[in-house]
Write a protein that holds these residues in place. Structure first.
Motif, PDB file in Angstrom:
ATOM      1  N   UNK A 173       0.820  -1.211   0.000  1.00  0.00           N
ATOM      2  CA  UNK A 173       0.000   0.000   0.000  1.00  0.00           C
ATOM      3  C   UNK A 173       0.858   1.267   0.000  1.00  0.00           C
ATOM      4  N   UNK A 174       2.118   1.136  -0.350  1.00  0.00           N
ATOM      5  CA  UNK A 174       3.035   2.271  -0.231  1.00  0.00           C
ATOM      6  C   UNK A 174       3.111   3.096  -1.506  1.00  0.00           C
ATOM      7  N   UNK A 178       6.170   5.897  -6.045  1.00  0.00           N
ATOM      8  CA  UNK A 178       6.542   7.138  -6.738  1.00  0.00           C
ATOM      9  C   UNK A 178       8.060   7.309  -6.796  1.00  0.00           C
ATOM     10  N   UNK A 179       8.722   7.133  -5.667  1.00  0.00           N
ATOM     11  CA  UNK A 179      10.163   7.348  -5.638  1.00  0.00           C
ATOM     12  C   UNK A 179      10.905   6.319  -6.480  1.00  0.00           C
ATOM     13  N   UNK A 186      -1.580   7.575 -11.180  1.00  0.00           N
ATOM     14  CA  UNK A 186      -0.163   7.935 -11.109  1.00  0.00           C
ATOM     15  C   UNK A 186       0.258   8.797 -12.293  1.00  0.00           C
ATOM     16  N   UNK A 187      -0.709   9.468 -12.916  1.00  0.00           N
ATOM     17  CA  UNK A 187      -0.378  10.287 -14.083  1.00  0.00           C
ATOM     18  C   UNK A 187       0.537  11.453 -13.738  1.00  0.00           C
ATOM     19  N   UNK A 237       5.699  17.360  -2.885  1.00  0.00           N
ATOM     20  CA  UNK A 237       7.113  17.052  -2.677  1.00  0.00           C
ATOM     21  C   UNK A 237       7.470  15.707  -3.295  1.00  0.00           C
ATOM     22  N   UNK A 238       6.544  14.742  -3.281  1.00  0.00           N
ATOM     23  CA  UNK A 238       6.856  13.419  -3.817  1.00  0.00           C
ATOM     24  C   UNK A 238       7.047  13.459  -5.330  1.00  0.00           C
ATOM     25  N   UNK A 239       6.272  14.270  -6.028  1.00  0.00           N
ATOM     26  CA  UNK A 239       6.460  14.400  -7.476  1.00  0.00           C
ATOM     27  C   UNK A 239       7.832  14.992  -7.764  1.00  0.00           C
TER      28      UNK A 239
END
Length: 221
Positions: A91-92, A97-98, A123-124, A167-169
Protein backbone atom coordinates in the motif's frame (compact mmCIF):
# COMPACT_ATOMS: atom_id res chain seq x y z
CA UNK A 1 -19.27 18.67 33.16
CA UNK A 2 -16.37 19.94 35.29
CA UNK A 3 -12.99 18.30 35.70
CA UNK A 4 -10.61 18.92 38.54
CA UNK A 5 -6.96 18.39 37.66
CA UNK A 6 -4.34 18.32 40.39
CA UNK A 7 -0.55 18.03 40.02
CA UNK A 8 0.69 14.46 40.07
CA UNK A 9 4.37 15.10 40.59
CA UNK A 10 7.30 15.05 38.20
CA UNK A 11 7.50 12.72 35.24
CA UNK A 12 10.83 11.01 34.68
CA UNK A 13 12.01 8.57 32.05
CA UNK A 14 13.21 8.16 28.50
CA UNK A 15 11.03 8.33 25.41
CA UNK A 16 12.18 6.56 22.27
CA UNK A 17 10.78 8.33 19.22
CA UNK A 18 10.08 6.11 16.20
CA UNK A 19 12.01 6.78 13.02
CA UNK A 20 10.52 9.04 10.37
CA UNK A 21 8.78 7.21 7.52
CA UNK A 22 9.61 9.78 4.86
CA UNK A 23 13.31 9.86 5.75
CA UNK A 24 13.45 6.05 6.06
CA UNK A 25 12.21 5.59 2.48
CA UNK A 26 14.71 8.05 1.10
CA UNK A 27 17.64 6.81 3.17
CA UNK A 28 17.14 3.27 1.87
CA UNK A 29 16.94 4.40 -1.76
CA UNK A 30 19.94 6.73 -1.57
CA UNK A 31 21.92 4.08 0.30
CA UNK A 32 21.14 1.60 -2.47
CA UNK A 33 22.37 4.01 -5.16
CA UNK A 34 25.50 4.94 -3.24
CA UNK A 35 28.93 3.38 -3.58
CA UNK A 36 29.77 1.27 -0.53
CA UNK A 37 27.97 0.47 2.70
CA UNK A 38 25.54 2.81 4.44
CA UNK A 39 24.24 2.38 7.97
CA UNK A 40 20.82 3.77 8.80
CA UNK A 41 19.96 4.08 12.50
CA UNK A 42 16.48 4.45 13.97
CA UNK A 43 14.86 3.34 10.72
CA UNK A 44 11.09 2.96 10.94
CA UNK A 45 10.22 -0.75 10.87
CA UNK A 46 6.83 -0.27 9.21
CA UNK A 47 5.17 -2.14 6.33
CA UNK A 48 5.75 0.71 3.87
CA UNK A 49 9.46 0.80 4.66
CA UNK A 50 9.73 -2.97 4.39
CA UNK A 51 8.10 -2.65 0.96
CA UNK A 52 10.84 -0.27 -0.16
CA UNK A 53 13.54 -2.53 1.27
CA UNK A 54 11.99 -5.56 -0.42
CA UNK A 55 11.85 -3.74 -3.74
CA UNK A 56 15.50 -2.76 -3.51
CA UNK A 57 16.45 -6.35 -2.68
CA UNK A 58 14.58 -7.44 -5.82
CA UNK A 59 16.74 -4.95 -7.73
CA UNK A 60 19.93 -6.58 -6.46
CA UNK A 61 20.68 -4.54 -3.32
CA UNK A 62 21.77 -6.33 -0.15
CA UNK A 63 20.03 -4.97 2.95
CA UNK A 64 20.65 -6.32 6.43
CA UNK A 65 18.49 -5.63 9.46
CA UNK A 66 15.31 -3.61 9.69
CA UNK A 67 15.26 -2.89 13.40
CA UNK A 68 17.26 -0.18 15.15
CA UNK A 69 20.09 -0.41 12.60
CA UNK A 70 19.96 -1.20 8.91
CA UNK A 71 22.95 -1.78 6.64
CA UNK A 72 22.56 -1.08 2.94
CA UNK A 73 25.24 -2.35 0.58
CA UNK A 74 25.02 0.19 -2.22
CA UNK A 75 25.48 -0.91 -5.81
CA UNK A 76 26.11 2.50 -7.35
CA UNK A 77 24.10 4.44 -9.90
CA UNK A 78 24.38 1.76 -12.59
CA UNK A 79 24.41 -1.33 -10.39
CA UNK A 80 20.73 -2.19 -10.08
CA UNK A 81 19.63 -5.38 -11.84
CA UNK A 82 16.41 -6.45 -13.51
CA UNK A 83 14.08 -8.31 -11.10
CA UNK A 84 12.69 -11.71 -12.02
CA UNK A 85 9.10 -10.80 -11.08
CA UNK A 86 6.87 -7.74 -10.70
CA UNK A 87 7.65 -5.74 -7.55
CA UNK A 88 4.75 -5.63 -5.09
CA UNK A 89 4.83 -2.46 -2.98
CA UNK A 90 1.75 -3.24 -0.92
CA UNK A 91 0.00 0.00 0.00
CA UNK A 92 3.03 2.27 -0.23
CA UNK A 93 2.40 5.08 -2.67
CA UNK A 94 5.60 6.80 -1.56
CA UNK A 95 7.70 3.76 -2.45
CA UNK A 96 6.03 3.49 -5.84
CA UNK A 97 6.54 7.14 -6.74
CA UNK A 98 10.16 7.35 -5.64
CA UNK A 99 11.18 4.01 -7.16
CA UNK A 100 9.51 4.99 -10.43
CA UNK A 101 12.00 7.84 -10.67
CA UNK A 102 14.91 5.50 -9.99
CA UNK A 103 13.77 2.81 -12.44
CA UNK A 104 13.06 5.35 -15.19
CA UNK A 105 16.82 5.81 -15.48
CA UNK A 106 17.73 2.12 -15.68
CA UNK A 107 18.34 0.06 -18.81
CA UNK A 108 15.66 -2.57 -18.18
CA UNK A 109 11.92 -2.95 -17.65
CA UNK A 110 10.22 -3.33 -14.26
CA UNK A 111 6.58 -3.77 -13.33
CA UNK A 112 5.52 -2.04 -10.12
CA UNK A 113 2.27 -3.15 -8.53
CA UNK A 114 0.57 -3.13 -5.14
CA UNK A 115 -2.54 -4.01 -3.20
CA UNK A 116 -6.09 -3.22 -4.30
CA UNK A 117 -5.96 0.23 -2.72
CA UNK A 118 -2.72 1.22 -4.45
CA UNK A 119 -4.00 -0.10 -7.77
CA UNK A 120 -6.87 2.39 -7.62
CA UNK A 121 -4.61 5.43 -7.27
CA UNK A 122 -3.86 7.43 -10.43
CA UNK A 123 -0.16 7.94 -11.11
CA UNK A 124 -0.38 10.29 -14.08
CA UNK A 125 1.33 13.07 -12.12
CA UNK A 126 4.57 11.11 -11.94
CA UNK A 127 4.10 9.39 -15.28
CA UNK A 128 3.99 12.66 -17.24
CA UNK A 129 7.41 14.10 -16.31
CA UNK A 130 9.16 10.72 -16.56
CA UNK A 131 7.74 10.13 -20.05
CA UNK A 132 8.84 13.64 -21.05
CA UNK A 133 12.36 12.67 -19.94
CA UNK A 134 12.33 9.60 -22.18
CA UNK A 135 11.04 6.70 -20.07
CA UNK A 136 8.39 4.39 -21.49
CA UNK A 137 5.59 3.81 -18.96
CA UNK A 138 2.51 1.68 -19.49
CA UNK A 139 -0.21 2.01 -16.86
CA UNK A 140 -3.50 0.25 -16.16
CA UNK A 141 -6.30 2.35 -17.67
CA UNK A 142 -3.60 4.74 -18.80
CA UNK A 143 -2.84 6.16 -15.36
CA UNK A 144 -3.16 3.51 -12.62
CA UNK A 145 -1.01 0.81 -11.07
CA UNK A 146 0.43 -1.58 -12.18
CA UNK A 147 3.08 0.49 -13.94
CA UNK A 148 5.38 -1.17 -16.45
CA UNK A 149 8.42 1.08 -16.68
CA UNK A 150 11.01 0.64 -19.40
CA UNK A 151 13.89 2.84 -18.42
CA UNK A 152 16.43 4.75 -20.43
CA UNK A 153 19.98 4.96 -19.14
CA UNK A 154 20.37 8.54 -20.34
CA UNK A 155 17.17 10.47 -19.85
CA UNK A 156 16.72 13.89 -21.40
CA UNK A 157 16.56 17.13 -19.46
CA UNK A 158 13.31 19.01 -18.94
CA UNK A 159 11.92 22.15 -17.41
CA UNK A 160 8.86 21.05 -15.50
CA UNK A 161 6.22 22.64 -13.32
CA UNK A 162 4.16 20.05 -11.38
CA UNK A 163 0.39 20.61 -11.57
CA UNK A 164 0.16 20.49 -7.77
CA UNK A 165 2.56 21.33 -4.95
CA UNK A 166 3.72 17.79 -4.22
CA UNK A 167 7.11 17.05 -2.68
CA UNK A 168 6.86 13.42 -3.82
CA UNK A 169 6.46 14.40 -7.48
CA UNK A 170 9.48 16.67 -7.23
CA UNK A 171 11.55 13.98 -5.52
CA UNK A 172 10.57 11.48 -8.23
CA UNK A 173 12.03 13.89 -10.79
CA UNK A 174 15.14 14.46 -8.67
CA UNK A 175 15.79 10.72 -8.42
CA UNK A 176 15.35 10.28 -12.17
CA UNK A 177 17.80 13.16 -12.68
CA UNK A 178 20.56 10.90 -11.37
CA UNK A 179 20.45 9.09 -14.72
CA UNK A 180 20.89 12.06 -17.02
CA UNK A 181 23.67 14.52 -17.67
CA UNK A 182 21.17 17.06 -18.98
CA UNK A 183 19.87 19.98 -16.97
CA UNK A 184 16.58 19.55 -15.13
CA UNK A 185 14.64 22.54 -13.83
CA UNK A 186 11.79 22.12 -11.36
CA UNK A 187 9.41 25.02 -10.82
CA UNK A 188 7.07 24.47 -7.89
CA UNK A 189 5.60 25.83 -4.69
CA UNK A 190 7.58 23.24 -2.71
CA UNK A 191 11.31 22.67 -3.20
CA UNK A 192 12.06 19.72 -0.90
CA UNK A 193 15.28 19.18 1.00
CA UNK A 194 16.35 16.07 -0.88
CA UNK A 195 19.02 17.93 -2.93
CA UNK A 196 20.82 18.61 0.35
CA UNK A 197 21.00 14.83 0.87
CA UNK A 198 22.78 14.54 -2.49
CA UNK A 199 25.88 16.63 -1.81
CA UNK A 200 27.30 16.12 -5.30
CA UNK A 201 24.09 17.23 -6.98
CA UNK A 202 24.54 20.75 -8.30
CA UNK A 203 21.35 22.55 -7.33
CA UNK A 204 21.04 26.27 -7.89
CA UNK A 205 18.18 28.72 -7.92
CA UNK A 206 17.46 32.18 -9.23
CA UNK A 207 15.89 35.04 -7.33
CA UNK A 208 12.63 33.13 -7.27
CA UNK A 209 12.92 30.55 -4.41
CA UNK A 210 10.34 28.38 -6.16
CA UNK A 211 12.76 27.40 -8.93
CA UNK A 212 15.53 24.79 -8.68
CA UNK A 213 18.04 24.09 -11.45
CA UNK A 214 19.72 20.68 -11.23
CA UNK A 215 22.79 20.74 -13.38
CA UNK A 216 25.04 17.68 -13.21
CA UNK A 217 25.00 13.95 -12.78
CA UNK A 218 26.03 13.11 -9.23
CA UNK A 219 27.94 10.32 -7.63
CA UNK A 220 26.69 9.21 -4.25
CA UNK A 221 28.97 7.85 -1.54
Amino acid sequence: MDFLVTPGGSLHGLIEVPGDKSISHRALILGALAEGESMITNILAADDIRATAGALKSLGVKIGGMDSECRVHGVGLAGLTKPHNPIDLGNSGTALRLLSGVIAGQSFSVTLTGDSSLRRRPMDRIKEPLVLMGADIEASDGVCVPLQITGKRRLTGIEYSPPIASAQIIKTILLSKISTDKNVTVIAKIIPKMPKRLPRLDVSGDDNPLRANINNTPEIK
